[in-house]
Write an enzyme that holds these catalytic residues in place. Sequence first.
Site, PDB file in Angstrom:
ATOM      1  N   SER A   1       0.812  -1.215   0.000  1.00 42.67           N
ATOM      2  CA  SER A   1       0.000   0.000   0.000  1.00 42.67           C
ATOM      3  C   SER A   1       0.849   1.270   0.000  1.00 42.67           C
ATOM      4  CB  SER A   1      -0.956  -0.044   1.186  1.00 42.67           C
ATOM      5  OG  SER A   1      -1.895   0.992   1.135  1.00 42.67           O
TER       6      SER A   1
ATOM      7  N   ASP B   1      -6.130   2.188  -3.270  1.00 35.93           N
ATOM      8  CA  ASP B   1      -7.358   2.133  -2.485  1.00 35.93           C
ATOM      9  C   ASP B   1      -7.557   3.383  -1.626  1.00 35.93           C
ATOM     10  OD1 ASP B   1      -5.416   1.606  -0.574  1.00 35.93           O
ATOM     11  OD2 ASP B   1      -6.286  -0.292   0.094  1.00 35.93           O
TER      12      ASP B   1
ATOM     13  N   ASP C   1      -1.260   1.412  -3.983  1.00 38.34           N
ATOM     14  CA  ASP C   1      -2.102   0.339  -4.509  1.00 38.34           C
ATOM     15  C   ASP C   1      -3.499   0.811  -4.885  1.00 38.34           C
ATOM     16  OD1 ASP C   1      -3.054   0.652  -1.883  1.00 38.34           O
ATOM     17  OD2 ASP C   1      -3.632  -1.459  -1.740  1.00 38.34           O
TER      18      ASP C   1
ATOM     19  N   ASP D   1      -2.727   6.347  -3.494  1.00 42.69           N
ATOM     20  CA  ASP D   1      -1.555   5.733  -2.870  1.00 42.69           C
ATOM     21  C   ASP D   1      -1.050   4.610  -3.765  1.00 42.69           C
ATOM     22  OD1 ASP D   1      -3.597   3.910  -2.410  1.00 42.69           O
ATOM     23  OD2 ASP D   1      -2.861   3.330  -0.431  1.00 42.69           O
TER      24      ASP D   1
END
Length: 452
Positions: A108, A251, A249, A247
């Site tokens: 992430s 999400d 990834d 960000d």
Amino acid sequence: MSKQYFGTDGIRGKVGDSLITPDFVMRLGYAAGRVLTSMESNLAKGAHPAVLIGKDTRISGYMLEAALEAGLSAAGVDVLMTGPMPTPAVAYLTRALRAQAGIVISASHNPFYDNGIKFFSSQGTKLPDDIEHAIEAELEKPMQVMESAKLGKVRRVKDAAGRYIEFCKSTFPNTHDLRGLKIVLDCANGATYHVAPPVFHELGAEIIVIGNQPDGININDGVGSTHPEALQKAVVAHQADLGIAFDGDGDRVMMVDQAGQLLDGDQLLYIIASARHEAGQLQGGVAGTLMTNLALEHKLKSKHIPFARAQVGDRYVLELLNKHEWQLGGENSGHILTLDKHSSGDGIIAALQVLQALLQSGKTLTDMLAELTLYPQVLINVKTAKKIDLNQHSAIQASAKAAETELANSGRVLLRASGTEPKIRVMVEGENRDQVQALAERIAAVVTEATR
């Protein structure tokens, strides 16, 4: 029952340490495959369970992808590979392709030298605790290999990006488009680099893109939602209407108004909630977390919108939404869930929901937030050398209680251990910034001394 490997958001750590190694990840893939095989009863006779694997742009993703593939195949599970793809895209594609589970290789918002493994159920939601416990139990058993005729096969999903782009666009009303808007996108050199630009461009916006040149080690490096300064400067330099930062990834999302002012997840959640409430489209109330700004709670309640807090982590926000049968919730970090649009927090879809609210109201981001003034909130992350029970540590508890007494019901104190990093998070919130800063530093000093 506590878990040995799984945290609040899968398994995460520094690449090369005990968990994020090819050996452990191969065994993890095998264990997950064995659990899926044992619980799957709806497959056609002779068919293999299938697992979808996506990843962000970290260089270690290649290594971990191969390890997962080997472990799953050894357990007799077919593997569908998407390559770099946002976490919410994997959640969607797992459902769309009728896979038995989805796996994302990502850490992430963490630096490139970290990585992790996240799992999704066949419905595109985080795995329930009992399945994670079952996988951990299987990890303790010796790894075996299915006979050759029963090994899993692997194939690439060549149209994964196109499928997800169209899905994101489908969540935006056909009666609206983004023509006339100049938008700066910051893709964090992460998984959205090749999917976010087409979404906003095809909906009609003029876009300027930064953070879209991943090289394996520059993910989240000075860009993205955790480093919004680059986006703030770009919005002002290009005289854009607004900016959107994801960000690593995809999400999480943060936004920037035309003056370069940063808007966090609480403010974006307020915009969506207010617009839906005024249109009569808000089902129930809004879910936040222990970190949600107190001003948001007060303002929603003034509009007679129910509000409830969950533990920090999007999985807990999701649990609370399901409990109340609500659709909208999120975190100030930028995780926003709109369950009428997607089963998972999705930065692109959340941004589209904000833009829909702006278009319907005819207002700017600044105008939409004129009635919401967030309380000063100071968060200090204290790195720890050892684990401690915050509730049982008398000095820390006394420091927090003294701060709450000084705030005199005009603020609050929150202490919690990070679920993904060796840190204690000290948060103090109140109406007076100088007071809040001083109290947070005082508590953080006590925590530092106690965790040496």
